[in-house]
Motif scaffolding. Structure first.
Motif, PDB file in Angstrom:
ATOM      1  N   ILE A  19      -2.619  -0.972  -2.436  1.00  0.00           N
ATOM      2  CA  ILE A  19      -1.213  -1.372  -2.330  1.00  0.00           C
ATOM      3  C   ILE A  19      -0.895  -1.727  -0.884  1.00  0.00           C
ATOM      4  O   ILE A  19      -0.128  -2.647  -0.606  1.00  0.00           O
ATOM      5  CB  ILE A  19      -0.282  -0.245  -2.826  1.00  0.00           C
ATOM      6  N   MET A  20      -1.503  -0.990   0.062  1.00  0.00           N
ATOM      7  CA  MET A  20      -1.346  -1.311   1.482  1.00  0.00           C
ATOM      8  C   MET A  20      -2.673  -1.767   2.085  1.00  0.00           C
ATOM      9  O   MET A  20      -2.971  -1.511   3.243  1.00  0.00           O
ATOM     10  CB  MET A  20      -0.768  -0.114   2.247  1.00  0.00           C
ATOM     11  N   LEU A  21      -3.459  -2.453   1.231  1.00  0.00           N
ATOM     12  CA  LEU A  21      -4.710  -3.101   1.656  1.00  0.00           C
ATOM     13  C   LEU A  21      -5.750  -2.126   2.195  1.00  0.00           C
ATOM     14  O   LEU A  21      -6.538  -2.479   3.063  1.00  0.00           O
ATOM     15  CB  LEU A  21      -4.424  -4.190   2.709  1.00  0.00           C
ATOM     16  N   GLN A  22      -5.780  -0.902   1.656  1.00  0.00           N
ATOM     17  CA  GLN A  22      -6.750   0.092   2.095  1.00  0.00           C
ATOM     18  C   GLN A  22      -7.673   0.462   0.928  1.00  0.00           C
ATOM     19  O   GLN A  22      -7.242   1.172   0.011  1.00  0.00           O
ATOM     20  CB  GLN A  22      -6.051   1.348   2.631  1.00  0.00           C
ATOM     21  N   PRO A  23      -8.931   0.009   0.939  1.00  0.00           N
ATOM     22  CA  PRO A  23      -9.871   0.354  -0.133  1.00  0.00           C
ATOM     23  C   PRO A  23     -10.452   1.748   0.085  1.00  0.00           C
ATOM     24  O   PRO A  23     -11.668   1.924   0.196  1.00  0.00           O
ATOM     25  CB  PRO A  23     -10.936  -0.737  -0.004  1.00  0.00           C
ATOM     26  N   ASN A  24      -9.580   2.709   0.162  1.00  0.00           N
ATOM     27  CA  ASN A  24      -9.964   4.082   0.500  1.00  0.00           C
ATOM     28  C   ASN A  24      -9.408   5.023  -0.565  1.00  0.00           C
ATOM     29  O   ASN A  24      -8.189   5.074  -0.778  1.00  0.00           O
ATOM     30  CB  ASN A  24      -9.409   4.423   1.892  1.00  0.00           C
ATOM     31  N   GLY A  25     -10.297   5.755  -1.218  1.00  0.00           N
ATOM     32  CA  GLY A  25      -9.876   6.648  -2.284  1.00  0.00           C
ATOM     33  C   GLY A  25      -8.942   7.754  -1.817  1.00  0.00           C
ATOM     34  O   GLY A  25      -7.994   8.126  -2.518  1.00  0.00           O
ATOM     35  N   TRP A  26      -9.190   8.303  -0.625  1.00  0.00           N
ATOM     36  CA  TRP A  26      -8.316   9.358  -0.088  1.00  0.00           C
ATOM     37  C   TRP A  26      -6.926   8.797   0.196  1.00  0.00           C
ATOM     38  O   TRP A  26      -5.913   9.476  -0.029  1.00  0.00           O
ATOM     39  CB  TRP A  26      -8.920   9.972   1.164  1.00  0.00           C
ATOM     40  N   THR A  27      -6.882   7.584   0.710  1.00  0.00           N
ATOM     41  CA  THR A  27      -5.592   6.942   0.946  1.00  0.00           C
ATOM     42  C   THR A  27      -4.837   6.785  -0.367  1.00  0.00           C
ATOM     43  O   THR A  27      -3.636   7.083  -0.456  1.00  0.00           O
ATOM     44  CB  THR A  27      -5.793   5.560   1.604  1.00  0.00           C
ATOM     45  N   GLY A  28      -5.540   6.332  -1.393  1.00  0.00           N
ATOM     46  CA  GLY A  28      -4.910   6.182  -2.701  1.00  0.00           C
ATOM     47  C   GLY A  28      -4.412   7.494  -3.270  1.00  0.00           C
ATOM     48  O   GLY A  28      -3.327   7.562  -3.866  1.00  0.00           O
ATOM     49  N   ALA A  29      -5.189   8.556  -3.083  1.00  0.00           N
ATOM     50  CA  ALA A  29      -4.774   9.870  -3.581  1.00  0.00           C
ATOM     51  C   ALA A  29      -3.499  10.346  -2.876  1.00  0.00           C
ATOM     52  O   ALA A  29      -2.595  10.908  -3.502  1.00  0.00           O
ATOM     53  CB  ALA A  29      -5.901  10.880  -3.374  1.00  0.00           C
TER      54      ALA A  29
END
Length: 287
Positions: A19-29
């Motif tokens: 959503i904010m261009l971060q392909p990071n699972g922790w960011t998504g969590a």
């Protein structure tokens, strides 16, 4: 848990992070936690929508690497949050979340196939259609969030709320969570985003926009997305961030005066124009 299941779970959280261009699972969590903090219904909707988007990509045999990077989850997730933000969570809205998430995924794939930078445009198209449908064709009552008035705040909370409003969250706590989520993935993007939130607020003040709306981050979230998109270490990055941020605010002000549902269209339009500018400028900007 086998590797396939783990990979699918990672794709889901990366989809929310994108959503904010971060392909990071922790960011998504963390994004999901921030959404649920503001509204548990929105959290459920985001999870349902991103699962739908990811499953749709798998069922239609879209590129596995793209799916695992979350590219088919973020527009879907935004559709879910948007519909629970605008409308009461009656059964038809939950069906619309599933259908809208699947449609957004198909549109996203079409843009990727044509190598076009779609950003959140699939979310915008689906949400505009749903807003028209449920306001004019099959009327659904507005949600409580549409009538909630948040207490006034000051400039210190504006950056946090600018981050929060990217995913329809008016709470500064949710915004701080979102900022930290981006920071752990890409610090320079988070810092550029915070500065962009303040700059966009200043520009909005100069145009005489309502102070409460500015402090709520309603004129900052598109600017935050622009800053995250173009943030980089090189000096040229700062120029493109500045250009995109200013342009996004001007587009948003114009859309509001025309009574359009803004969503993230100012971010998308400003980013398209900025990308075009990058291609037109001399190659020395690339150094």
């Amino acid at each position: 848990m086998n590797a396939k299941t783990f990979g699918s779970g990672r794709a889901v959280f990366r989809g929310i992070g994108q959503i904010m261009l971060q392909p990071n699972g922790w960011t998504g969590a963390l994004f999901l936690a921030g959404i649920a903090y503001g509204s548990y219904l929105a959290g459920i909707a985001a999870l349902l929508a991103v699962l739908t988007g990811t499953l749709t990509a798998k069922l239609l045999n879209y590129d596995q690497a793209e799916t695992e990077q979350g590219l088919y989850g973020f527009s879907a997730a935004l559709v879910g949050v948007a519909l629970t933000f605008y409308f009461k969570p009656v059964p038809v809205i939950w069906l619309a979340i599933i259908a809208g998430a699947a449609i957004a995924t198909v549109i996203q794939h079409a843009l990727i196939q044509k190598k076009l930078p779609g950003f959140t445009f699939p979310f915008i198209l689906v949400s505009w259609s749903m807003l028209y449908l449920f306001h004019h064709v099959y009327v659904v009552p507005d949600s409580l969030a549409m009538t909630t008035v948040f207490p006034d705040s000051d400039e210190l909370t504006t950056p946090a709320r600018g981050f929060g409003e990217v995913i329809f969250q008016g709470s500064e706590i949710a915004g701080i969570i979102f900022f930290l989520a981006v920071f752990i993935s890409r610090p320079v993007a988070a810092l550029y985003g915070a500065v962009a939130a303040l700059l966009s607020a200043f520009i909005s003040i100069r145009f005489g926009e309502p102070a409460q709306d500015i402090h709520m981050g309603l004129f900052s979230f598109n600017a935050v997305l622009c800053a995250i998109t173009f943030a980089e270490e090189r000096p040229a990055g700062g120029f493109f961030v500045l250009f995109a941020v200013i342009l996004s605010v001007l587009i948003e002000i114009m859309m509001l005066k025309m009574n359009y549902a803004v969503l993230t269209f100012p971010f998308v339009a400003a980013s398209w124009i900025t990308l075009t500018l990058q291609k037109l400028l001399p190659t020395k900007w690339e150094k």
